[in-house]
Design a protein around this motif. Structure first.
Motif, PDB file in Angstrom:
ATOM      1  N   ILE A  46       4.403   5.366   5.269  1.00 16.46           N
ATOM      2  CA  ILE A  46       4.333   6.754   5.741  1.00 16.46           C
ATOM      3  C   ILE A  46       4.436   6.833   7.265  1.00 16.46           C
ATOM      4  CG2 ILE A  46       2.892   8.819   5.872  1.00 16.46           C
ATOM      5  CD1 ILE A  46       3.987   8.356   3.115  1.00 16.46           C
ATOM      6  N   SER A  47       3.765   5.932   7.968  1.00 10.73           N
ATOM      7  CA  SER A  47       3.809   5.983   9.434  1.00 10.73           C
ATOM      8  C   SER A  47       5.198   5.679   9.971  1.00 10.73           C
ATOM      9  CB  SER A  47       2.791   5.007  10.033  1.00 10.73           C
ATOM     10  OG  SER A  47       1.470   5.455   9.795  1.00 10.73           O
ATOM     11  N   GLY A  69       7.397  11.477  -3.732  1.00 13.54           N
ATOM     12  CA  GLY A  69       6.295  10.835  -4.435  1.00 13.54           C
ATOM     13  C   GLY A  69       5.722   9.705  -3.609  1.00 13.54           C
ATOM     14  N   LEU A  70       4.769   8.981  -4.190  1.00 14.06           N
ATOM     15  CA  LEU A  70       4.175   7.813  -3.554  1.00 14.06           C
ATOM     16  C   LEU A  70       4.163   6.665  -4.557  1.00 14.06           C
ATOM     17  CD1 LEU A  70       1.091   9.374  -1.731  1.00 14.06           C
ATOM     18  CD2 LEU A  70       3.131   8.432  -0.642  1.00 14.06           C
ATOM     19  N   SER A  71       4.423   5.466  -4.068  1.00 15.44           N
ATOM     20  CA  SER A  71       4.501   4.294  -4.931  1.00 15.44           C
ATOM     21  C   SER A  71       3.486   3.235  -4.519  1.00 15.44           C
ATOM     22  CB  SER A  71       5.921   3.713  -4.853  1.00 15.44           C
ATOM     23  OG  SER A  71       5.988   2.430  -5.440  1.00 15.44           O
ATOM     24  N   GLU A  72       2.832   2.653  -5.522  1.00 21.24           N
ATOM     25  CA  GLU A  72       1.896   1.536  -5.330  1.00 21.24           C
ATOM     26  C   GLU A  72       2.679   0.244  -5.519  1.00 21.24           C
ATOM     27  OE1 GLU A  72      -0.043  -1.805  -6.754  1.00 21.24           O
ATOM     28  OE2 GLU A  72       0.816  -0.462  -8.249  1.00 21.24           O
ATOM     29  N   THR A  73       2.498  -0.748  -4.627  1.00 14.93           N
ATOM     30  CA  THR A  73       3.462  -1.842  -4.515  1.00 14.93           C
ATOM     31  C   THR A  73       2.961  -3.239  -4.892  1.00 14.93           C
ATOM     32  OG1 THR A  73       2.912  -2.232  -2.181  1.00 14.93           O
ATOM     33  CG2 THR A  73       4.643  -0.608  -2.657  1.00 14.93           C
ATOM     34  N   SER A  74       1.798  -3.377  -5.469  1.00 11.75           N
ATOM     35  CA  SER A  74       1.250  -4.719  -5.728  1.00 11.75           C
ATOM     36  C   SER A  74       2.160  -5.551  -6.631  1.00 11.75           C
ATOM     37  CB  SER A  74      -0.130  -4.599  -6.389  1.00 11.75           C
ATOM     38  OG  SER A  74      -0.005  -4.017  -7.684  1.00 11.75           O
ATOM     39  N   SER A  75       2.035  -6.889  -6.502  1.00  7.94           N
ATOM     40  CA  SER A  75       2.724  -7.806  -7.412  1.00  7.94           C
ATOM     41  C   SER A  75       1.729  -8.296  -8.457  1.00  7.94           C
ATOM     42  CB  SER A  75       3.294  -8.992  -6.629  1.00  7.94           C
ATOM     43  OG  SER A  75       2.245  -9.855  -6.207  1.00  7.94           O
ATOM     44  N   SER A 303       0.519   2.799  12.615  1.00 15.22           N
ATOM     45  CA  SER A 303      -0.013   4.156  12.731  1.00 15.22           C
ATOM     46  C   SER A 303       0.613   4.812  13.946  1.00 15.22           C
ATOM     47  CB  SER A 303      -1.539   4.146  12.870  1.00 15.22           C
ATOM     48  OG  SER A 303      -1.929   3.570  14.101  1.00 15.22           O
ATOM     49  N   ILE A 304       0.639   6.124  13.929  1.00 10.88           N
ATOM     50  CA  ILE A 304       1.172   6.874  15.075  1.00 10.88           C
ATOM     51  C   ILE A 304      -0.026   7.504  15.781  1.00 10.88           C
ATOM     52  CG2 ILE A 304       2.798   8.626  15.842  1.00 10.88           C
ATOM     53  CD1 ILE A 304       4.089   6.288  14.339  1.00 10.88           C
ATOM     54  N   GLY A 305      -0.377   6.970  16.950  1.00  9.79           N
ATOM     55  CA  GLY A 305      -1.593   7.396  17.645  1.00  9.79           C
ATOM     56  C   GLY A 305      -1.332   7.960  19.033  1.00  9.79           C
ATOM     57  N   ALA A 336      -0.576  -0.595   1.530  1.00 10.65           N
ATOM     58  CA  ALA A 336      -0.442   0.859   1.648  1.00 10.65           C
ATOM     59  C   ALA A 336       0.598   1.408   0.679  1.00 10.65           C
ATOM     60  CB  ALA A 336      -0.056   1.220   3.080  1.00 10.65           C
ATOM     61  N   LEU A 337       0.328   2.593   0.140  1.00  6.31           N
ATOM     62  CA  LEU A 337       1.328   3.276  -0.675  1.00  6.31           C
ATOM     63  C   LEU A 337       2.555   3.583   0.180  1.00  6.31           C
ATOM     64  CD1 LEU A 337      -0.825   5.871  -2.677  1.00  6.31           C
ATOM     65  CD2 LEU A 337      -0.299   3.497  -3.275  1.00  6.31           C
ATOM     66  N   VAL A 338       3.711   3.602  -0.460  1.00  6.77           N
ATOM     67  CA  VAL A 338       4.948   3.902   0.273  1.00  6.77           C
ATOM     68  C   VAL A 338       5.595   5.145  -0.320  1.00  6.77           C
ATOM     69  CG1 VAL A 338       5.321   1.493   0.914  1.00  6.77           C
ATOM     70  CG2 VAL A 338       6.368   2.385  -1.192  1.00  6.77           C
TER      71      VAL A 338
END
Length: 375
Positions: A46-47, A69-75, A303-305, A336-338
């Motif tokens: 997202i960042s 949408g958002l995707s969870e990426t674990s193997s 992150s965008i700070g 992190a979700l993508v």
């Protein structure tokens, strides 16, 4: 009661219903198979997408998507995946262990979306900034136990029958430990260019290998290779009436995160966004197309700070209100979700939150609606 009138009315309704059903069936038969453009921003969370809003000169093409949408990426072996397992989940619909290319968790080869669509008379293409034997592109045509087996992956490419390929990786074909020159064999079926992104030859498979390994990144002066190669592929596919599947990888978003290099990361995101614009223009002219944009994982914990500078008068750090900067947690992949963006026929299927391998099954559903069954 006028039985004769009711009988005539019933017959009229029955005839109308039959005609309507016939028309619907005829329309389904005439429906053209759906073309698919699948874009992977390697390491793009997202960042990374957010950076396109603050470091570019115009409104990002990301804003043109209405279905996200958002995707969870674990193997299956690690909560934090790598590109091999991540791309294999996207290409096959099955999660697998880290480093696996086109194989399931038990090291058994499984068919990819590219291979399945070839059996349905689709043209296929791959565009990458890395070697075409690298984890992400390889996960669409190869089946090996470990992503570092580049020379084995190159052998797999010999039988892949991909119609259009652009990227790097010459050395894995002609500077091999086994002494073989695979380019000689490939030249029987491919028109090969190792110098430039020249105009492809219609009616022939085209292979562009434009670097010994990976291409330069944007900071190193790569130029517009990614949008231009994508446009070249689309021009090539447009010459025939066949549907196509094209995977495009924005490879160095990930490398910017690994290097904790904010300039590289942001320039690569903007380049990827520019390439998305090329594809969106194509879809507007060719509506029977589905675009999916996602990532295999996030890299760097970006992150965008806030942006601060030292005040010349006081010597203290002072926040600059109209600037932001990229910060990284570390130089590794994260859990992190993508994001998942979709546009075109079947776009509504991709809203929601789901595991990465589900994207394949959503794509299969969209294809099924156009008459193509891949499983």
């Amino acid at each position: 009661m006028n039985c004769r009138y009711e009988s005539i009315n019933f017959r009229a309704v029955a005839v109308f219903s039959l005609l309507l059903l016939t028309a619907l069936c005829s329309a389904q038969k005439k429906q053209k198979p759906l073309s698919v453009i699948f874009m992977i921003g390697d390491g793009m969370g997202i960042s990374q997408v957010t950076s396109a809003f603050y470091f570019g000169d115009s409104e990002p093409n990301f804003t043109k998507f209405k279905f996200v949408g958002l995707s969870e990426t674990s193997s299956t072996s690690n909560l934090i995946t790598d590109s091999a397992a991540g791309a294999t989940a996207l290409s096959t619909g099955k999660k697998t262990y880290k480093r696996a290319i086109g194989m399931d968790k038990d090291s058994i080869a499984i068919p990819t979306i590219l291979e399945q669509l070839q059996k349905n008379n689709y043209q296929t293409g791959l565009v990458s900034l890395t070697s075409i034997t690298h984890a992400t592109p390889a996960s669409y045509y190869a089946h090996v136990k470990d992503r570092d087996l580049h020379e084995d992956i190159a052998l797999e490419f010999l039988k892949s029958n991909v119609d259009f390929v652009a990227g790097g990786g010459i050395k894995f074909f002609n500077k091999r430990k086994d002494g073989k020159n695979l380019l000689e064999k490939l030249s029987e079926n491919y028109r090969i260019d190792t110098v430039s992104l020249s105009k492809p030859v219609s009616g022939k498979k085209n292979l562009y290998l434009l670097a010994q390994d990976e291409l330069p990144n944007k900071v190193q002066g790569r130029g517009d290779f990614l949008p231009e190669a994508t446009q070249t592929a689309l021009n090539y596919f447009s010459k025939t009436k066949k549907p196509f599947f094209l995977m495009v990888e924005g490879s160095f978003i990930d490398w910017g995160g690994h290097a904790k290099d904010a300039e590289m990361m942001t320039k690569e995101v903007l380049d990827f966004d520019k390439t998305i614009g090329v594809v969106i223009d194509y879809i507007r002219k060719n509506p029977n197309t589905l675009l999916i944009v996602t990532a295999d994982h996030e890299t760097g914990g970006a992150s965008i700070g806030k942006y601060s500078e030292k005040d010349a008068a006081t010597g203290k750090e002072k926040e600059i209100g109209n600037k932001v900067q990229v910060n990284f947690i570390d130089n590794q992949h994260t859990a992190a979700l993508v994001p998942v963006f979709a546009m075109g026929k079947g776009q509504e299927l991709f809203s929601g939150i789901y595991p990465n391998n589900t994207i394949y099954h959503k794509l299969a559903e969209a294809l099924k609606e156009s008459g193509i069954k891949i499983k």
